[in-house]
Design an enzyme around this catalytic site. Structure first.
Site, short mmCIF file in Angstrom:
data_model
loop_
_atom_site.label_atom_id
_atom_site.label_comp_id
_atom_site.label_asym_id
_atom_site.label_seq_id
_atom_site.Cartn_x
_atom_site.Cartn_y
_atom_site.Cartn_z
CD1 TRP A 110 -2.35 -2.16 1.61
CD2 TRP A 110 -3.04 -1.03 -0.19
NE1 TRP A 110 -3.40 -2.85 1.05
CE2 TRP A 110 -3.84 -2.19 -0.05
CE3 TRP A 110 -3.31 -0.17 -1.27
CZ2 TRP A 110 -4.89 -2.50 -0.95
CZ3 TRP A 110 -4.34 -0.49 -2.16
CH2 TRP A 110 -5.11 -1.64 -1.98
CG ASP A 180 -3.66 4.01 3.65
OD1 ASP A 180 -4.76 3.88 4.24
OD2 ASP A 180 -3.35 3.38 2.62
CE LYS A 204 -9.20 -3.00 3.36
NZ LYS A 204 -8.23 -2.07 2.81
C1 LIG Z 1 -7.71 -1.60 1.54
C2 LIG Z 1 -6.62 -0.60 1.59
C3 LIG Z 1 -6.49 0.41 0.64
C4 LIG Z 1 -7.40 0.51 -0.57
O1 LIG Z 1 -8.63 0.94 -0.20
P1 LIG Z 1 -9.76 1.22 -1.32
O2 LIG Z 1 -10.86 1.78 -0.49
O3 LIG Z 1 -10.07 -0.08 -1.96
O4 LIG Z 1 -9.21 2.19 -2.28
C5 LIG Z 1 -5.48 1.33 0.78
N1 LIG Z 1 -4.63 1.28 1.82
C6 LIG Z 1 -4.71 0.32 2.76
C7 LIG Z 1 -3.74 0.31 3.89
C8 LIG Z 1 -5.70 -0.65 2.68
O5 LIG Z 1 -5.80 -1.60 3.61
#
Ligand SMILES: *Cc1c(COP(=O)(O)O)cnc(C)c1O
Length: 368
Positions: A110, A180, A204
């Protein structure tokens, strides 16, 4: 449908990385009020986002998030769309001009996607720490990198969802820290004041897909590039209470129910205690098994995503089939890592982790 699964539960223990398990109580509340929300004779999906009832619902979700995370008053909370992936572009558009420098810590998949997003917006990306040497099973030590004052921000990924690698500290910098939090938000208390911007996709740990939450310090808004889409311009969205256009109303409503559930079950301190205990039990079972392995450095092991391999990868298919038949689903590891991954977010009950641990022990006994 009772006892449909070998684990005795009506619902499976869903170990998916995202979209992930939601608290059963939240789903039951949503089900109970689905066809007639607050006496409207409509579902929450069918009411106007500009009506009094929904405006209050969104405001309550924001207020609950602010109180649970103790978000200071000089931060805006934005409910946006386009996922965390959209923010890989929106953050550079709001916080930088083309040609600016930004710094990144690269701890895995990521991080890399976020770096690519910044590069596409014409930024010079300085990767000040890159954990390639450990195959992304570590986090950089706090003193192992320096961030110069001429970068617009430092970006990092507190929890790498695929590698199962989580920072055990908050990086200290003089420039704004951008994080993030997609797969770790609400898993424990966070000191928001240490960050310039926090963003997280909802699917999540917060609710359904379709919503991304951005928590941004006031001084970082109002500088968007003129080409920034309105729906991603932080100042514009803040001025419109995230309702410049139609927001993801159902996702915001479910977020509100999830936040109420967190509050009812003791808030983030209690959540942290439960999450840490769940993770510790699973890692202990893996390490003590002589059959399963987790490659991540002990100080960087994620509380949320636990990858592990079996002694013999030929057994992977059997493990997946049998665990699934026993009511424990979506344990297949990400294709880039292989093996298994158990995502044990807030909504995964301790009973689910205990069921997995005893299944794993039994499987190892039969195949060891
Ligand atoms: C799932 C995830 C993403 C992507 O998220 P989307 O909503 O599908 O764009 C980005 N960063 C992390 C750390 C993630 O777990």
């Amino acid at each position: 449908m009772a006892d449909k699964w070998q684990n005795g539960a009506v619902r499976v223990f869903n170990f998916a990385a995202g979209p992930a398990m939601l608290p059963t109580e939240v789903l039951e509340t949503a089900q109970a009020e689905l066809t007639d929300w607050q006496g409207s004779g409509m579902s929450v999906m069918e009411v106007s986002h500009r009506g009094k009832a929904f405006v209050a619902c969104a405001a309550a979700a924001e207020a609950k998030l602010r109180s649970l995370l103790a978000i200071p008053d000089n931060y805006r909370v934005l409910f946006l769309q386009g996922g965390a992936t959209g923010q890989f572009s929106a953050i550079p558009m709001n916080l930088t001009s083309p040609g600016d420098k930004v710094a990144f810590l690269n701890t895995g998949n990521w991080s890399k996607k976020a770096i690519q997003g910044a590069q596409r917006q014409g930024l010079t990306v300085e990767v000040v720490a890159d954990e390639a040497e450990s195959k992304y099973t570590t986090v950089p030590a706090p003193g192992a990198y320096t961030v110069t004052d001429d970068v617009a921000y430092l970006h990092y990924t507190p929890n790498e969802t695929i590698g199962g690698v989580e920072f055990d500290y908050v990086p200290q910098t003089s420039v704004p820290l951008v994080a993030d939090f997609s797969s770790t938000i609400l898993s424990r208390p966070v000191d928001v004041s240490q960050y310039g911007l926090i963003y997280a996709g909802a699917q999540k740990n917060m609710g359904p897909a379709g919503l991304v939450v951005v928590i941004v310090r006031d001084d970082l808004t109002g500088h968007a590039r003129p080409t920034t889409p309105d729906v991603w311009d932080y100042a514009t969205m803040a001025a419109n209470d995230s309702m410049l256009n139609t927001p993801p109303t159902f996702a915001i409503y479910i977020l509100g129910l999830v936040l109420e559930w967190i509050e009812r079950t003791g808030g983030l301190a209690a959540m942290a205690e439960r999450n840490q205990a769940k993770a510790a039990a699973l890692y202990e079972a893996i390490d003590g098994s002589g059959f399963y392995k987790n490659p991540v450095a002990p100080n960087a092991r994620s509380w949320m995503n636990v990858p592990f391999t079996l002694a013999d990868p030929e057994l992977d298919a059997d493990f997946l089939a049998q665990s699934s038949a026993a009511g424990m689903t979506n344990l297949k590891g990400h294709r880039s890592v292989g093996g298994m991954r158990a995502s044990i977010y807030n909504a995964m009950p301790r009973a689910g982790v205990d069921a997995l641990i005893s299944f794993m022990a039994d499987f190892a006994r039969r195949h060891g």
